[in-house]
Design a protein around this motif. Structure first.
Motif, PDB file in Angstrom:
ATOM      1  N   GLU A 116      38.888  46.882  38.216  1.00 24.84           N
ATOM      2  CA  GLU A 116      38.228  45.690  37.671  1.00 24.84           C
ATOM      3  C   GLU A 116      39.143  44.474  37.768  1.00 24.84           C
ATOM      4  N   ARG A 117      40.428  44.651  37.433  1.00 25.63           N
ATOM      5  CA  ARG A 117      41.364  43.521  37.506  1.00 25.63           C
ATOM      6  C   ARG A 117      41.505  43.030  38.946  1.00 25.63           C
ATOM      7  N   ALA A 118      41.620  43.961  39.893  1.00 27.07           N
ATOM      8  CA  ALA A 118      41.794  43.583  41.295  1.00 27.07           C
ATOM      9  C   ALA A 118      40.589  42.806  41.809  1.00 27.07           C
ATOM     10  N   LEU A 119      39.391  43.249  41.450  1.00 27.45           N
ATOM     11  CA  LEU A 119      38.180  42.598  41.958  1.00 27.45           C
ATOM     12  C   LEU A 119      37.935  41.246  41.294  1.00 27.45           C
ATOM     13  N   ILE A 120      38.414  41.073  40.070  1.00 27.35           N
ATOM     14  CA  ILE A 120      38.343  39.753  39.442  1.00 27.35           C
ATOM     15  C   ILE A 120      39.258  38.784  40.185  1.00 27.35           C
ATOM     16  N   LEU A 121      40.448  39.275  40.554  1.00 27.85           N
ATOM     17  CA  LEU A 121      41.421  38.425  41.232  1.00 27.85           C
ATOM     18  C   LEU A 121      40.991  38.066  42.646  1.00 27.85           C
ATOM     19  N   ASN A 122      40.348  39.000  43.353  1.00 32.12           N
ATOM     20  CA  ASN A 122      39.891  38.702  44.708  1.00 32.12           C
ATOM     21  C   ASN A 122      38.660  39.532  45.050  1.00 32.12           C
TER      22      ASN A 122
ATOM     23  N   ALA B 157      54.149  50.405  42.955  1.00 37.34           N
ATOM     24  CA  ALA B 157      52.961  49.692  42.477  1.00 37.34           C
ATOM     25  C   ALA B 157      53.247  48.979  41.161  1.00 37.34           C
ATOM     26  N   LEU B 158      53.960  49.642  40.267  1.00 35.56           N
ATOM     27  CA  LEU B 158      54.310  49.020  38.986  1.00 35.56           C
ATOM     28  C   LEU B 158      55.217  47.811  39.196  1.00 35.56           C
ATOM     29  N   LEU B 159      56.148  47.914  40.156  1.00 38.64           N
ATOM     30  CA  LEU B 159      57.004  46.765  40.468  1.00 38.64           C
ATOM     31  C   LEU B 159      56.166  45.617  41.036  1.00 38.64           C
ATOM     32  N   ALA B 160      55.193  45.949  41.886  1.00 36.19           N
ATOM     33  CA  ALA B 160      54.333  44.909  42.461  1.00 36.19           C
ATOM     34  C   ALA B 160      53.618  44.132  41.359  1.00 36.19           C
ATOM     35  N   VAL B 161      53.092  44.849  40.373  1.00 36.22           N
ATOM     36  CA  VAL B 161      52.392  44.197  39.265  1.00 36.22           C
ATOM     37  C   VAL B 161      53.375  43.435  38.385  1.00 36.22           C
ATOM     38  N   LYS B 162      54.556  43.997  38.197  1.00 37.47           N
ATOM     39  CA  LYS B 162      55.578  43.317  37.393  1.00 37.47           C
ATOM     40  C   LYS B 162      55.940  41.966  38.007  1.00 37.47           C
ATOM     41  N   TYR B 163      56.119  41.934  39.329  1.00 32.96           N
ATOM     42  CA  TYR B 163      56.549  40.710  39.988  1.00 32.96           C
ATOM     43  C   TYR B 163      55.416  39.704  40.165  1.00 32.96           C
ATOM     44  N   ASP B 164      54.166  40.179  40.175  1.00 31.18           N
ATOM     45  CA  ASP B 164      53.028  39.249  40.247  1.00 31.18           C
ATOM     46  C   ASP B 164      51.773  39.960  39.747  1.00 31.18           C
ATOM     47  N   SER B 165      51.531  39.841  38.460  1.00 33.81           N
ATOM     48  CA  SER B 165      50.373  40.519  37.867  1.00 33.81           C
ATOM     49  C   SER B 165      49.054  39.906  38.322  1.00 33.81           C
ATOM     50  N   GLN B 166      49.124  38.707  38.925  1.00 34.54           N
ATOM     51  CA  GLN B 166      47.912  38.047  39.395  1.00 34.54           C
ATOM     52  C   GLN B 166      47.631  38.327  40.867  1.00 34.54           C
ATOM     53  N   SER B 167      48.378  39.243  41.465  1.00 31.68           N
ATOM     54  CA  SER B 167      48.147  39.621  42.859  1.00 31.68           C
ATOM     55  C   SER B 167      47.106  40.737  42.919  1.00 31.68           C
TER      56      SER B 167
ATOM     57  N   SER C  90      49.147  28.303  43.129  1.00 28.22           N
ATOM     58  CA  SER C  90      50.089  29.223  42.480  1.00 28.22           C
ATOM     59  C   SER C  90      49.352  30.296  41.696  1.00 28.22           C
ATOM     60  N   ARG C  91      50.076  31.348  41.343  1.00 28.77           N
ATOM     61  CA  ARG C  91      49.464  32.431  40.575  1.00 28.77           C
ATOM     62  C   ARG C  91      49.072  31.974  39.171  1.00 28.77           C
ATOM     63  N   GLN C  92      49.741  30.911  38.670  1.00 32.03           N
ATOM     64  CA  GLN C  92      49.378  30.419  37.344  1.00 32.03           C
ATOM     65  C   GLN C  92      48.018  29.712  37.357  1.00 32.03           C
ATOM     66  N   PHE C  93      47.657  29.078  38.482  1.00 33.92           N
ATOM     67  CA  PHE C  93      46.445  28.258  38.521  1.00 33.92           C
ATOM     68  C   PHE C  93      45.307  28.852  39.350  1.00 33.92           C
ATOM     69  N   CYS C  94      45.608  29.808  40.271  1.00 36.17           N
ATOM     70  CA  CYS C  94      44.572  30.186  41.229  1.00 36.17           C
ATOM     71  C   CYS C  94      43.372  30.853  40.566  1.00 36.17           C
ATOM     72  N   ASN C  95      43.554  31.382  39.368  1.00 42.38           N
ATOM     73  CA  ASN C  95      42.418  31.983  38.656  1.00 42.38           C
ATOM     74  C   ASN C  95      42.023  31.175  37.422  1.00 42.38           C
ATOM     75  N   ALA C  96      42.383  29.878  37.454  1.00 47.81           N
ATOM     76  CA  ALA C  96      41.993  28.962  36.376  1.00 47.81           C
ATOM     77  C   ALA C  96      41.277  27.766  36.998  1.00 47.81           C
ATOM     78  N   PRO C  97      40.054  27.978  37.509  1.00 53.87           N
ATOM     79  CA  PRO C  97      39.381  26.918  38.280  1.00 53.87           C
ATOM     80  C   PRO C  97      39.130  25.642  37.489  1.00 53.87           C
ATOM     81  N   ARG C  98      38.834  25.759  36.197  1.00 48.61           N
ATOM     82  CA  ARG C  98      38.540  24.555  35.430  1.00 48.61           C
ATOM     83  C   ARG C  98      39.805  23.730  35.208  1.00 48.61           C
TER      84      ARG C  98
END
Length: 535
Positions: free
Chosen positions: A391-397, A356-366, A24-32
């Motif tokens: 920077e945010r995009a490259l951190i996410l993927n 683009a703003l809607l995309a981030v609104k609906y999933d800021s972790q995308s 999920s978007r809540q956990f995919c960037n929380a590896p620990r």
């Protein structure tokens, strides 16, 4: 809907729910925290709840030394609190309708499981069926097999498997089963058909590796699980550096994930073939996004209109589809900067920013949502916001080669070579079968920093006939290389696909925020072949 505490559930039901939470978007960037949750659930399923103590978790999850003292070092308690909060966030949002609820009560670390019910306790088969349901393509990554002569590389198998799962999970339009699930499938000797039937996955990734001297060779097979057919085979190799083995594992698993998950890759091709089947809803958004990425900046007007119409249908069915909103934003940006009468129409760019703003609104972790916002900011000349979104995009993927290449093009337009070239080189390394448009920014760099002949050689590696940018760039390079016959030939080809090039080229360069020196050199080349550029 009420929740009922259950004392037992089939292991595969719990494992499938765990996979959904971890992806999920809540956990995919929380590896620990993902590792923490996976550990406590796996220990519980294995009947080892007695091991769920602060000391053991400190050693197994947080890599503490044997002298770790949980009374003085509070990392386990602090992270347990963070894990409970993260689970609450997941079940309040993405997991609100999930059939299985994983909870960790305060004061301990043993997980408990609840199932949703309305008046009567659901059967295991109902829970299992509901827990497997997903509206995204799904994949099971089986543990890497070690085919080395000296078979003592279990750590490498675990690292490659876990790394590939984690990197695939960064592609938000894929659902990835957890390692505990696929480890069980492997240990139970399940075949592809049984994995498909048991876990309802669309794809299975079988992989092996061999260590020879200081080299690691991996082979991967991506299998269409429903038909047990191989749709991709590939090999990825790397140097085994004993001093930095984890870096090597991370790099190889990132490359493996990129080969599989790029939207126009094997899964994207499958999605486009499956659009007209009964399961079309699962594949519709993925298929249209796949078509967009396959062509990238080389989209023509017909393809652009077709893809946009398809994505708008997706949005009509699900307004909150972040990836569809992001793809529409990117399509509109292509409209804004394409060599047509609509070039530099600010209203089109404004609509792109809205999506683009809607995309981030609906999933800021995308990562794709952040990518669309970054590109929109770039064309609006909001460069501070552009850099932050990059920077945010490259951190996410960090493994999405098309995204890296698109950002590289933007930095080339600004003549910021120190940022552009590492991104372009990284994109090429992740995607050796790169589309032709990857070559254009690299060729511009070579023309500006080396010579025109090097730029021509780069362009000719992947010809793009009937793409206007390919022709006007080659025109420029041939003029500067002193090859006027070839330049005149590219002039003819350019006017065949963009008859209004003389009128529109300045506006086109403005949309791209093109560095003044680059723009003037291209326009100078235009004039040398008799093109009258309108200022």
């Amino acid at each position: 809907m009420a929740m009922r505490l259950v004392t037992s559930l089939p292991d595969e039901v719990v494992q499938t729910q765990l996979a959904r939470v971890i992806a999920s978007r809540q956990f995919c960037n929380a590896p620990r925290l993902s590792r923490f949750l996976t550990y406590v659930v796996e220990q519980c399923l294995a009947g080892r709840s007695d091991r769920l103590k602060g000391y053991t978790i400190g050693l197994e999850v947080f890599d503490k030394d044997a002298d770790f003292d949980p009374q003085t070092d509070t990392i386990v308690r602090v992270q347990a609190r963070a894990l409970r909060q993260k689970l609450d966030q997941y079940y309040a949002r993405d997991g609100v309708d999930d059939p299985v609820y994983i909870s960790i009560a305060k004061g301990g670390y043993e997980p408990t499981f609840f199932v949703s019910w309305e008046g009567e306790k659901p059967t295991d088969s109902v829970v299992a069926a509901n827990s497997r349901r997903t509206n995204k393509p799904s994949i099971a990554v089986l543990p890497f097999e070690d085919f080395s002569q000296e078979t003592h590389h279990g750590f490498l198998s675990n690292g490659l498997t876990e790394g590939t799962i984690s990197n695939l999970a960064r592609f938000k339009d894929l659902s990835v089963l957890s390692r505990s699930t696929t480890q069980k499938a492997k240990s139970d000797r399940m075949g592809v058909e049984e994995i498909h039937n048991r876990f309802d996955v669309d794809f299975v990734l079988e992989s092996s590796f061999r260590v020879q001297e200081n080299r690691v060779e991996t082979n991967i097979k991506l299998i269409d699980a429903a038909h047990d057919e191989i749709i991709l085979t590939d090999s990825i190799n790397g140097q085994l550096d004993p001093s930095d083995i984890y870096k090597m594992q991370d790099e190889m698993s990132l490359q493996i994930a990129a080969r599989i998950a790029l939207e126009y890759g094997p899964i994207g091709r499958y999605a486009r073939q499956d659009e007209n089947t009964e399961s079309a809803a699962k594949w519709e958004a993925y298929g249209w996004i796949s078509r967009y990425y396959e062509l990238g900046i080389a989209l023509d007007e017909t393809a652009r209109a077709e893809i946009k119409a398809g994505l708008k249908k997706v949005i009509e069915n699900d307004l909150t589809s972040s990836d569809a909103q992001a793809a529409v934003a990117l399509i509109k940006i292509e409209e804004y900067r394409a060599m047509t009468e609509h070039v530099a129409d600010s209203a089109v760019l404004d609509r792109a920013l809205d999506h683009a703003l809607l995309a981030v609104k609906y999933d800021s972790q995308s990562a794709m949502a952040q990518q669309s916002l970054a590109i929109a900011y770039f064309h609006r000349r909001q460069f501070v916001d552009f850099r932050a979104s990059v920077e945010r995009a490259l951190i996410l993927n960090p493994g999405h080669s098309d995204m890296l290449a698109m950002f590289g093009i933007c930095y080339v337009a600004l003549a910021e070579w120190d940022k552009a070239i590492p991104m372009l080189d990284r994109a090429a390394a992740l995607n050796p079968l790169q589309p032709g448009w990857y070559r254009i920014p690299k060729a511009i760099f070579l023309a500006m920093t080396k010579d025109a002949k090097a730029a021509i050689a780069e362009m000719e590696k992947s010809p793009m006939p009937r793409f206007y940018a390919f022709h006007f760039m080659l025109l420029w390079f041939h003029v500067e290389a002193g090859d006027m016959p070839s330049a005149l030939l590219e002039k003819e080809r350019l006017l065949a696909v963009a008859p209004n090039a003389e009128k529109l080229i300045r506006r086109h360069f403005d949309t791209w925020c093109l560095n003044d020196e680059i723009a003037e050199r291209i326009i100078c080349a235009f004039r040398k072949v008799g093109l009258n550029v309108v200022d």
